[in-house]
Design a protein around this motif. Structure first.
Motif, PDB file in Angstrom:
ATOM      1  N   LYS A   1     -15.314  25.962   4.897  1.00  0.00           N
ATOM      2  CA  LYS A   1     -14.405  26.008   5.798  1.00  0.00           C
ATOM      3  C   LYS A   1     -13.170  26.731   5.352  1.00  0.00           C
ATOM      4  O   LYS A   1     -12.983  26.901   4.042  1.00  0.00           O
ATOM      5  N   SER A   2     -12.871  27.822   6.055  1.00  0.00           N
ATOM      6  CA  SER A   2     -11.592  28.473   5.443  1.00  0.00           C
ATOM      7  C   SER A   2     -10.357  27.462   4.931  1.00  0.00           C
ATOM      8  O   SER A   2      -9.553  28.069   4.175  1.00  0.00           O
ATOM      9  N   GLY A   3     -10.070  26.160   5.468  1.00  0.00           N
ATOM     10  CA  GLY A   3      -9.187  25.597   4.919  1.00  0.00           C
ATOM     11  C   GLY A   3      -9.258  24.979   3.553  1.00  0.00           C
ATOM     12  O   GLY A   3      -8.604  24.401   2.716  1.00  0.00           O
ATOM     13  N   ASP A   4     -10.656  25.342   3.102  1.00  0.00           N
ATOM     14  CA  ASP A   4     -11.025  24.836   1.849  1.00  0.00           C
ATOM     15  C   ASP A   4     -10.293  25.554   0.617  1.00  0.00           C
ATOM     16  O   ASP A   4     -10.077  24.973  -0.523  1.00  0.00           O
ATOM     17  N   PHE A   5      -9.651  26.708   1.036  1.00  0.00           N
ATOM     18  CA  PHE A   5      -9.091  27.631  -0.049  1.00  0.00           C
ATOM     19  C   PHE A   5      -7.536  27.939   0.004  1.00  0.00           C
ATOM     20  O   PHE A   5      -7.039  28.614  -0.147  1.00  0.00           O
ATOM     21  N   ARG A   6      -7.116  27.143   1.042  1.00  0.00           N
ATOM     22  CA  ARG A   6      -5.658  27.073   1.085  1.00  0.00           C
ATOM     23  C   ARG A   6      -4.628  26.452   0.539  1.00  0.00           C
ATOM     24  O   ARG A   6      -3.679  26.077   0.922  1.00  0.00           O
TER      25      ARG A   6
ATOM     26  N   GLU B   1      -0.092  29.274  13.288  1.00  0.00           N
ATOM     27  CA  GLU B   1       0.679  30.549  12.669  1.00  0.00           C
ATOM     28  C   GLU B   1       1.110  30.022  11.299  1.00  0.00           C
ATOM     29  O   GLU B   1       1.572  31.000  10.580  1.00  0.00           O
ATOM     30  N   ASP B   2       1.350  28.800  10.713  1.00  0.00           N
ATOM     31  CA  ASP B   2       1.889  28.457   9.551  1.00  0.00           C
ATOM     32  C   ASP B   2       0.782  28.207   8.628  1.00  0.00           C
ATOM     33  O   ASP B   2       0.872  28.036   7.379  1.00  0.00           O
ATOM     34  N   SER B   3      -0.623  28.041   8.932  1.00  0.00           N
ATOM     35  CA  SER B   3      -1.690  28.135   8.043  1.00  0.00           C
ATOM     36  C   SER B   3      -2.418  29.404   7.854  1.00  0.00           C
ATOM     37  O   SER B   3      -3.431  29.460   6.923  1.00  0.00           O
ATOM     38  N   ALA B   4      -2.197  30.347   8.825  1.00  0.00           N
ATOM     39  CA  ALA B   4      -3.236  31.508   8.758  1.00  0.00           C
ATOM     40  C   ALA B   4      -2.748  32.544   8.014  1.00  0.00           C
ATOM     41  O   ALA B   4      -1.673  33.210   7.997  1.00  0.00           O
ATOM     42  N   TRP B   5      -3.023  32.455   6.463  1.00  0.00           N
ATOM     43  CA  TRP B   5      -2.165  32.997   5.312  1.00  0.00           C
ATOM     44  C   TRP B   5      -2.286  34.531   5.728  1.00  0.00           C
ATOM     45  O   TRP B   5      -1.643  35.380   5.137  1.00  0.00           O
ATOM     46  N   TRP B   6      -3.408  35.192   6.356  1.00  0.00           N
ATOM     47  CA  TRP B   6      -3.417  36.585   6.553  1.00  0.00           C
ATOM     48  C   TRP B   6      -2.614  37.361   7.321  1.00  0.00           C
ATOM     49  O   TRP B   6      -2.707  38.372   7.781  1.00  0.00           O
TER      50      TRP B   6
ATOM     51  N   ASP C   1     -15.299  34.787   7.124  1.00  0.00           N
ATOM     52  CA  ASP C   1     -14.552  36.025   6.984  1.00  0.00           C
ATOM     53  C   ASP C   1     -13.044  35.791   6.425  1.00  0.00           C
ATOM     54  O   ASP C   1     -12.675  36.487   5.484  1.00  0.00           O
ATOM     55  N   ALA C   2     -12.685  34.504   6.721  1.00  0.00           N
ATOM     56  CA  ALA C   2     -11.257  34.236   6.000  1.00  0.00           C
ATOM     57  C   ALA C   2     -11.590  34.112   4.562  1.00  0.00           C
ATOM     58  O   ALA C   2     -10.865  34.389   3.819  1.00  0.00           O
ATOM     59  N   HIS C   3     -12.965  33.254   4.358  1.00  0.00           N
ATOM     60  CA  HIS C   3     -13.184  32.975   2.927  1.00  0.00           C
ATOM     61  C   HIS C   3     -13.255  34.501   2.032  1.00  0.00           C
ATOM     62  O   HIS C   3     -12.880  34.552   1.051  1.00  0.00           O
ATOM     63  N   LEU C   4     -14.235  35.303   2.634  1.00  0.00           N
ATOM     64  CA  LEU C   4     -14.378  36.710   2.205  1.00  0.00           C
ATOM     65  C   LEU C   4     -12.978  37.349   2.121  1.00  0.00           C
ATOM     66  O   LEU C   4     -13.085  38.026   0.891  1.00  0.00           O
ATOM     67  N   GLU C   5     -12.267  37.112   2.797  1.00  0.00           N
ATOM     68  CA  GLU C   5     -10.907  37.980   2.724  1.00  0.00           C
ATOM     69  C   GLU C   5     -10.055  37.674   1.756  1.00  0.00           C
ATOM     70  O   GLU C   5      -9.667  38.503   0.773  1.00  0.00           O
ATOM     71  N   TRP C   6     -10.036  36.327   1.501  1.00  0.00           N
ATOM     72  CA  TRP C   6      -9.405  35.902   0.465  1.00  0.00           C
ATOM     73  C   TRP C   6     -10.030  36.183  -0.854  1.00  0.00           C
ATOM     74  O   TRP C   6      -9.314  36.233  -1.981  1.00  0.00           O
ATOM     75  N   ASP C   7     -11.282  36.093  -0.994  1.00  0.00           N
ATOM     76  CA  ASP C   7     -11.950  36.371  -2.221  1.00  0.00           C
ATOM     77  C   ASP C   7     -11.708  37.799  -2.705  1.00  0.00           C
ATOM     78  O   ASP C   7     -11.674  38.045  -3.520  1.00  0.00           O
ATOM     79  N   GLU C   8     -11.611  38.717  -1.562  1.00  0.00           N
ATOM     80  CA  GLU C   8     -11.587  40.158  -1.969  1.00  0.00           C
ATOM     81  C   GLU C   8     -10.171  40.324  -2.753  1.00  0.00           C
ATOM     82  O   GLU C   8      -9.990  41.052  -3.655  1.00  0.00           O
TER      83      GLU C   8
ATOM     84  N   ALA D   1     -17.414  35.301  -7.514  1.00  0.00           N
ATOM     85  CA  ALA D   1     -18.594  34.731  -6.641  1.00  0.00           C
ATOM     86  C   ALA D   1     -19.880  34.634  -7.751  1.00  0.00           C
ATOM     87  O   ALA D   1     -20.667  35.418  -7.673  1.00  0.00           O
ATOM     88  N   PRO D   2     -19.916  33.412  -8.375  1.00  0.00           N
ATOM     89  CA  PRO D   2     -21.063  33.472  -9.544  1.00  0.00           C
ATOM     90  C   PRO D   2     -22.362  33.333  -9.009  1.00  0.00           C
ATOM     91  O   PRO D   2     -23.089  33.942  -9.796  1.00  0.00           O
ATOM     92  N   ASP D   3     -22.475  32.925  -7.834  1.00  0.00           N
ATOM     93  CA  ASP D   3     -24.098  32.666  -7.217  1.00  0.00           C
ATOM     94  C   ASP D   3     -24.250  34.123  -6.928  1.00  0.00           C
ATOM     95  O   ASP D   3     -23.494  34.790  -6.103  1.00  0.00           O
ATOM     96  N   PRO D   4     -25.433  34.552  -7.309  1.00  0.00           N
ATOM     97  CA  PRO D   4     -25.844  35.876  -6.948  1.00  0.00           C
ATOM     98  C   PRO D   4     -25.861  36.275  -5.361  1.00  0.00           C
ATOM     99  O   PRO D   4     -25.615  37.267  -5.341  1.00  0.00           O
ATOM    100  N   ARG D   5     -26.302  35.310  -4.738  1.00  0.00           N
ATOM    101  CA  ARG D   5     -26.265  35.510  -3.296  1.00  0.00           C
ATOM    102  C   ARG D   5     -24.930  35.420  -2.674  1.00  0.00           C
ATOM    103  O   ARG D   5     -24.809  36.472  -1.716  1.00  0.00           O
ATOM    104  N   ASP D   6     -23.997  34.813  -3.318  1.00  0.00           N
ATOM    105  CA  ASP D   6     -22.541  35.090  -2.964  1.00  0.00           C
ATOM    106  C   ASP D   6     -21.964  36.337  -3.298  1.00  0.00           C
ATOM    107  O   ASP D   6     -21.181  37.005  -2.466  1.00  0.00           O
ATOM    108  N   ALA D   7     -22.343  36.696  -4.374  1.00  0.00           N
ATOM    109  CA  ALA D   7     -21.822  38.059  -4.947  1.00  0.00           C
ATOM    110  C   ALA D   7     -22.418  39.091  -3.898  1.00  0.00           C
ATOM    111  O   ALA D   7     -21.471  40.116  -3.766  1.00  0.00           O
ATOM    112  N   SER D   8     -23.670  38.845  -3.668  1.00  0.00           N
ATOM    113  CA  SER D   8     -24.182  40.095  -2.710  1.00  0.00           C
ATOM    114  C   SER D   8     -23.466  40.017  -1.466  1.00  0.00           C
ATOM    115  O   SER D   8     -23.070  41.323  -0.972  1.00  0.00           O
ATOM    116  N   ILE D   9     -22.887  39.059  -1.092  1.00  0.00           N
ATOM    117  CA  ILE D   9     -22.400  39.196   0.603  1.00  0.00           C
ATOM    118  C   ILE D   9     -21.038  39.558   0.256  1.00  0.00           C
ATOM    119  O   ILE D   9     -20.352  40.388   0.924  1.00  0.00           O
ATOM    120  N   LEU D  10     -20.442  39.186  -0.929  1.00  0.00           N
ATOM    121  CA  LEU D  10     -18.877  39.623  -1.128  1.00  0.00           C
ATOM    122  C   LEU D  10     -18.901  41.184  -1.385  1.00  0.00           C
ATOM    123  O   LEU D  10     -18.169  41.827  -0.939  1.00  0.00           O
TER     124      LEU D  10
END
Length: 224
Positions: free
Chosen positions: A10-15, A43-48, A159-166, A194-203
């Motif tokens: 979930k997006s909250g996992d990395f905030r 609006e206080d938790s949406a870091w983007w 998308d929130a997770h991907l945007e953060w990882d970018e 993204a150590p997992d190859p499947r994650d790396a492909s998506i990212l």
């Protein structure tokens, strides 16, 4: 269930406070509000979101309306009737909101005209803002029967997770993740984030702009 982090997290996992970059103003506000609890407002938790107080006021009102499925219109109506500045980005988010609720579908010409005014380059006058507020107040805002699209001001969990990882990848490319560190090649940075190859492909596809749902979502967002 898939163990790929972009499908399971979930997006909250990395905030966490350790992960989120903090500006000088944010550090100051944290010191002022120490001991007063943590805000749960969207609006206080949406870091983007842009760090702009005007924008945050409008985003909060729109989030309240969305979370109530179109029922809690009052915060938005009050902002429209106030002298609170409405910038281009706020108008774009408002257009997106009214489009999502099909504001001008099966409505009178006033609703269609109001959306046309929002889409114009010129700012709304006080009278036009008041008229729009009146129209929103008297009209039921019902979401369409199909699954409603994600608000332009929001992100899906993926998308929130991907945007953060970018952002982490770009930081690794810049200085290896540490001030004064050695730069890292794009592929190496992706594999580290993204150590997992499947994650790396998506990212990798996300960073390259090849993720279809992300491209469609970006078209609805205000130009930065």
């Amino acid at each position: 269930m898939s163990k790929i982090k972009y499908k399971g997290r979930k997006s909250g996992d990395f905030r966490s406070a350790k992960e989120r970059p903090m500006s000088t103003d944010l550090v100051k506000l944290m010191a002022e509000d120490a001991g007063k609890g943590v805000s749960q407002a969207f609006e206080d938790s949406a870091w983007w979101l842009p760090e702009d107080l005007w924008t945050r006021a409008w985003i909060g009102a729109m989030a309240s309306l969305d979370r109530s499925k179109g029922k809690n219109k009052q915060p938005l109506i009050e902002l429209l009737r106030s002298e609170s500045r409405i910038t281009r980005i706020e108008r774009d988010y408002l257009i997106d909101l009214l489009d999502r609720y099909e504001f001008n579908v099966q409505a009178n010409d006033l609703c269609t005209s109001a959306l046309a005014l929002l889409r114009a380059d010129s700012e709304l006058t006080a009278a036009q803002r008041a008229q729009l507020a009146d129209l929103i107040q008297i009209r039921d805002l019902k979401r369409p029967a199909h699954r409603p699209p994600t608000p332009a001001y929001d992100r899906t969990d993926v998308d929130a997770h991907l945007e953060w990882d970018e952002t982490q990848v770009r930081q690794l490319q810049k200085n290896g993740g540490r001030v004064g560190g050695a730069r890292m090649a794009l592929e190496s940075a992706i594999n580290k984030v993204a150590p997992d190859p499947r994650d790396a492909s998506i990212l990798r596809d996300y960073i390259a702009g090849k993720r279809g749902s992300t491209r469609r979502m970006k078209k609805r967002r205000p130009k930065s």
